[in-house]
Motif scaffolding. Structure first.
Motif, PDB file in Angstrom:
ATOM      1  N   THR A 187      35.826  27.502   0.145  1.00  0.00           N
ATOM      2  CA  THR A 187      36.116  26.079  -0.037  1.00  0.00           C
ATOM      3  C   THR A 187      35.297  24.908   0.614  1.00  0.00           C
ATOM      4  O   THR A 187      35.110  25.224   1.702  1.00  0.00           O
ATOM      5  CB  THR A 187      37.585  25.629  -0.169  1.00  0.00           C
ATOM      6  N   VAL A 188      34.906  23.996  -0.139  1.00  0.00           N
ATOM      7  CA  VAL A 188      34.395  22.829   0.573  1.00  0.00           C
ATOM      8  C   VAL A 188      34.931  21.578   0.144  1.00  0.00           C
ATOM      9  O   VAL A 188      35.041  21.385  -1.110  1.00  0.00           O
ATOM     10  CB  VAL A 188      33.030  22.768   0.261  1.00  0.00           C
ATOM     11  N   LEU A 189      35.500  20.759   1.190  1.00  0.00           N
ATOM     12  CA  LEU A 189      36.113  19.386   0.942  1.00  0.00           C
ATOM     13  C   LEU A 189      34.897  18.287   0.645  1.00  0.00           C
ATOM     14  O   LEU A 189      34.158  18.339   1.649  1.00  0.00           O
ATOM     15  CB  LEU A 189      37.037  19.160   1.942  1.00  0.00           C
ATOM     16  N   PHE A 190      34.861  17.817  -0.503  1.00  0.00           N
ATOM     17  CA  PHE A 190      33.873  17.039  -0.712  1.00  0.00           C
ATOM     18  C   PHE A 190      33.735  15.739   0.052  1.00  0.00           C
ATOM     19  O   PHE A 190      35.067  15.088  -0.398  1.00  0.00           O
ATOM     20  CB  PHE A 190      33.363  16.847  -2.199  1.00  0.00           C
ATOM     21  N   THR A 191      32.960  15.058   0.660  1.00  0.00           N
ATOM     22  CA  THR A 191      32.847  13.768   0.977  1.00  0.00           C
ATOM     23  C   THR A 191      31.650  12.941   0.856  1.00  0.00           C
ATOM     24  O   THR A 191      31.570  11.843   0.585  1.00  0.00           O
ATOM     25  CB  THR A 191      33.180  13.627   2.714  1.00  0.00           C
ATOM     26  N   SER A 192      30.575  13.868   0.682  1.00  0.00           N
ATOM     27  CA  SER A 192      29.174  13.142   0.465  1.00  0.00           C
ATOM     28  C   SER A 192      28.291  14.279   0.075  1.00  0.00           C
ATOM     29  O   SER A 192      28.462  15.479   0.258  1.00  0.00           O
ATOM     30  CB  SER A 192      28.597  12.200   1.590  1.00  0.00           C
ATOM     31  N   ALA A 193      27.301  13.965  -0.721  1.00  0.00           N
ATOM     32  CA  ALA A 193      26.351  14.955  -1.123  1.00  0.00           C
ATOM     33  C   ALA A 193      25.486  15.522   0.065  1.00  0.00           C
ATOM     34  O   ALA A 193      25.589  16.914   0.283  1.00  0.00           O
ATOM     35  CB  ALA A 193      25.181  14.578  -1.915  1.00  0.00           C
ATOM     36  N   PRO A 194      25.069  14.672   1.202  1.00  0.00           N
ATOM     37  CA  PRO A 194      24.360  15.463   2.304  1.00  0.00           C
ATOM     38  C   PRO A 194      25.355  16.457   3.045  1.00  0.00           C
ATOM     39  O   PRO A 194      24.894  17.524   3.418  1.00  0.00           O
ATOM     40  CB  PRO A 194      24.251  14.148   3.188  1.00  0.00           C
ATOM     41  N   ARG A 195      26.668  16.123   3.064  1.00  0.00           N
ATOM     42  CA  ARG A 195      27.658  17.022   3.719  1.00  0.00           C
ATOM     43  C   ARG A 195      27.741  18.215   2.909  1.00  0.00           C
ATOM     44  O   ARG A 195      27.719  19.290   3.344  1.00  0.00           O
ATOM     45  CB  ARG A 195      28.957  16.266   4.131  1.00  0.00           C
ATOM     46  N   LEU A 196      27.889  17.976   1.648  1.00  0.00           N
ATOM     47  CA  LEU A 196      27.794  19.195   0.665  1.00  0.00           C
ATOM     48  C   LEU A 196      26.633  20.195   0.885  1.00  0.00           C
ATOM     49  O   LEU A 196      26.856  21.178   1.107  1.00  0.00           O
ATOM     50  CB  LEU A 196      28.164  18.837  -0.811  1.00  0.00           C
ATOM     51  N   ARG A 197      25.779  19.491   0.765  1.00  0.00           N
ATOM     52  CA  ARG A 197      24.426  20.202   1.103  1.00  0.00           C
ATOM     53  C   ARG A 197      24.307  21.107   2.436  1.00  0.00           C
ATOM     54  O   ARG A 197      23.964  22.104   2.410  1.00  0.00           O
ATOM     55  CB  ARG A 197      22.981  19.236   1.132  1.00  0.00           C
ATOM     56  N   ARG A 198      24.820  20.428   3.377  1.00  0.00           N
ATOM     57  CA  ARG A 198      24.862  21.098   4.731  1.00  0.00           C
ATOM     58  C   ARG A 198      25.851  22.215   4.782  1.00  0.00           C
ATOM     59  O   ARG A 198      25.307  23.421   5.148  1.00  0.00           O
ATOM     60  CB  ARG A 198      25.436  20.222   5.871  1.00  0.00           C
ATOM     61  N   GLU A 199      26.981  22.225   4.014  1.00  0.00           N
ATOM     62  CA  GLU A 199      28.071  23.222   3.850  1.00  0.00           C
ATOM     63  C   GLU A 199      27.346  24.352   3.093  1.00  0.00           C
ATOM     64  O   GLU A 199      27.652  25.735   3.321  1.00  0.00           O
ATOM     65  CB  GLU A 199      29.201  22.689   3.357  1.00  0.00           C
ATOM     66  N   LEU A 200      26.664  24.009   1.977  1.00  0.00           N
ATOM     67  CA  LEU A 200      26.128  25.133   1.338  1.00  0.00           C
ATOM     68  C   LEU A 200      25.105  25.741   1.817  1.00  0.00           C
ATOM     69  O   LEU A 200      24.822  26.924   1.772  1.00  0.00           O
ATOM     70  CB  LEU A 200      25.557  24.575  -0.246  1.00  0.00           C
ATOM     71  N   GLN A 201      24.270  25.013   2.954  1.00  0.00           N
ATOM     72  CA  GLN A 201      23.170  25.775   3.666  1.00  0.00           C
ATOM     73  C   GLN A 201      24.033  26.684   4.630  1.00  0.00           C
ATOM     74  O   GLN A 201      23.305  27.836   4.871  1.00  0.00           O
ATOM     75  CB  GLN A 201      22.516  24.772   4.200  1.00  0.00           C
ATOM     76  N   ARG A 202      24.907  26.299   5.294  1.00  0.00           N
ATOM     77  CA  ARG A 202      25.745  27.119   6.091  1.00  0.00           C
ATOM     78  C   ARG A 202      26.009  28.311   5.351  1.00  0.00           C
ATOM     79  O   ARG A 202      26.062  29.360   6.123  1.00  0.00           O
ATOM     80  CB  ARG A 202      26.996  26.281   6.833  1.00  0.00           C
ATOM     81  N   LEU A 203      26.484  28.181   4.227  1.00  0.00           N
ATOM     82  CA  LEU A 203      26.981  29.468   3.588  1.00  0.00           C
ATOM     83  C   LEU A 203      25.959  30.341   3.255  1.00  0.00           C
ATOM     84  O   LEU A 203      25.948  31.340   2.578  1.00  0.00           O
ATOM     85  CB  LEU A 203      27.880  29.019   2.271  1.00  0.00           C
ATOM     86  N   GLY A 204      24.472  29.780   3.219  1.00  0.00           N
ATOM     87  CA  GLY A 204      23.458  30.783   2.791  1.00  0.00           C
ATOM     88  C   GLY A 204      23.229  30.694   1.375  1.00  0.00           C
ATOM     89  O   GLY A 204      22.289  31.315   0.785  1.00  0.00           O
ATOM     90  N   ILE A 205      23.583  29.414   0.365  1.00  0.00           N
ATOM     91  CA  ILE A 205      23.178  29.490  -0.881  1.00  0.00           C
ATOM     92  C   ILE A 205      22.122  28.532  -1.226  1.00  0.00           C
ATOM     93  O   ILE A 205      21.878  28.255  -2.340  1.00  0.00           O
ATOM     94  CB  ILE A 205      24.530  29.578  -1.641  1.00  0.00           C
ATOM     95  N   LEU A 206      21.918  27.409  -0.298  1.00  0.00           N
ATOM     96  CA  LEU A 206      20.975  26.607  -0.329  1.00  0.00           C
ATOM     97  C   LEU A 206      20.024  26.751   0.799  1.00  0.00           C
ATOM     98  O   LEU A 206      20.423  26.929   1.878  1.00  0.00           O
ATOM     99  CB  LEU A 206      21.368  25.318  -0.452  1.00  0.00           C
ATOM    100  N   GLU A 207      18.646  26.508   0.702  1.00  0.00           N
ATOM    101  CA  GLU A 207      17.901  26.871   1.779  1.00  0.00           C
ATOM    102  C   GLU A 207      17.780  25.376   2.800  1.00  0.00           C
ATOM    103  O   GLU A 207      17.907  24.333   2.217  1.00  0.00           O
ATOM    104  CB  GLU A 207      16.447  26.808   1.332  1.00  0.00           C
ATOM    105  N   ALA A 208      17.981  25.711   4.014  1.00  0.00           N
ATOM    106  CA  ALA A 208      17.866  24.551   4.958  1.00  0.00           C
ATOM    107  C   ALA A 208      16.584  23.858   4.653  1.00  0.00           C
ATOM    108  O   ALA A 208      15.418  24.302   4.456  1.00  0.00           O
ATOM    109  CB  ALA A 208      18.116  25.027   6.341  1.00  0.00           C
TER     110      ALA A 208
END
Length: 208
Positions: A187-208
């Motif tokens: 799970t990711v608690l959404f607060t903003s697109a930049p934070r979502l991007r960082r979380e998805l990068q941390r999970l390895g499903i978007l490139e940093a």
């Protein structure tokens, strides 16, 4: 990217309201009352409860009738909210459509899971076109189940063959993310697109 303790992610489930599309229930009233007056009105009719009822599939006409029991003017005002519902949608949440496109390009399955009345959901894609780029959307009003009820998450997983441990669930409500986490979703608690991007990068499903 998988880690020794976590399987690879192959799907992302996105809430819609205030994740993909902005929602402000005051705006249909902006020409007739102040925001403070709206807050008093919402408290008087218990707007969160009535809104949740329509999200659960109760017909809007029935919910308006409930408000009217507290006063005909209250029922008329709530009817006006639904008649002008499209004004409550403020457009795409900045930056999230781009993330949707990147996830699609990365080969992730994308599903929406939203608490939303079946009678007003037709306004969603016009307000946030990225919704049309999801593979599917589960609408609570059609299912007659709402988040955070575990049953709607189970139905979602069964219908779209989602493995919770391989699925990221994104929502702006902590009760909803808590319910999903209890069923094994990442799970990711959404607060903003930049934070979502960082979380998805941390999970390895978007490139940093």
């Amino acid at each position: 990217m998988a880690t020794p303790n976590r399987p690879a992610i192959d799907a992302v489930v996105l809430d819609l309201g205030n994740v993909l599309v902005g929602w402000d229930p005051y705006l249909p009233f902006a020409g007739s009352m102040s925001r403070e007056e709206w807050q008093r009105f919402a408290t008087e009719i218990d707007f969160p409860l009535l809104n949740a009822m329509t999200d659960r599939g109760v017909p809007i006409a029935e919910v308006v009738a409930l408000a009217a029991r507290k006063g005909p003017a209250l029922g008329d005002a709530l009817r006006g909210y639904y008649d002008n519902f499209e004004r409550s949608l403020t457009g795409p949440v900045p930056g999230v459509a781009e993330i949707v496109d990147e996830l699609r390009a990365a080969g992730l399955r994308l599903v929406g899971l939203t608490n939303w009345s079946a009678e007003t959901f037709h306004h969603a894609e016009g307000a946030a076109p990225a919704i049309a780029r999801l593979d599917a959307v589960v609408v609570s009003g059609r299912e007659r189940l709402i988040k955070p009820d575990a049953a709607i998450f189970r139905r979602l997983a069964e219908r779209y063959d989602l493995v919770p441990e391989r699925t990221v669930f994104v929502d702006d409500s902590s009760p909803n993310t808590d319910a999903a986490a209890a069923l094994g979703f990442v799970t990711v608690l959404f607060t903003s697109a930049p934070r979502l991007r960082r979380e998805l990068q941390r999970l390895g499903i978007l490139e940093a």
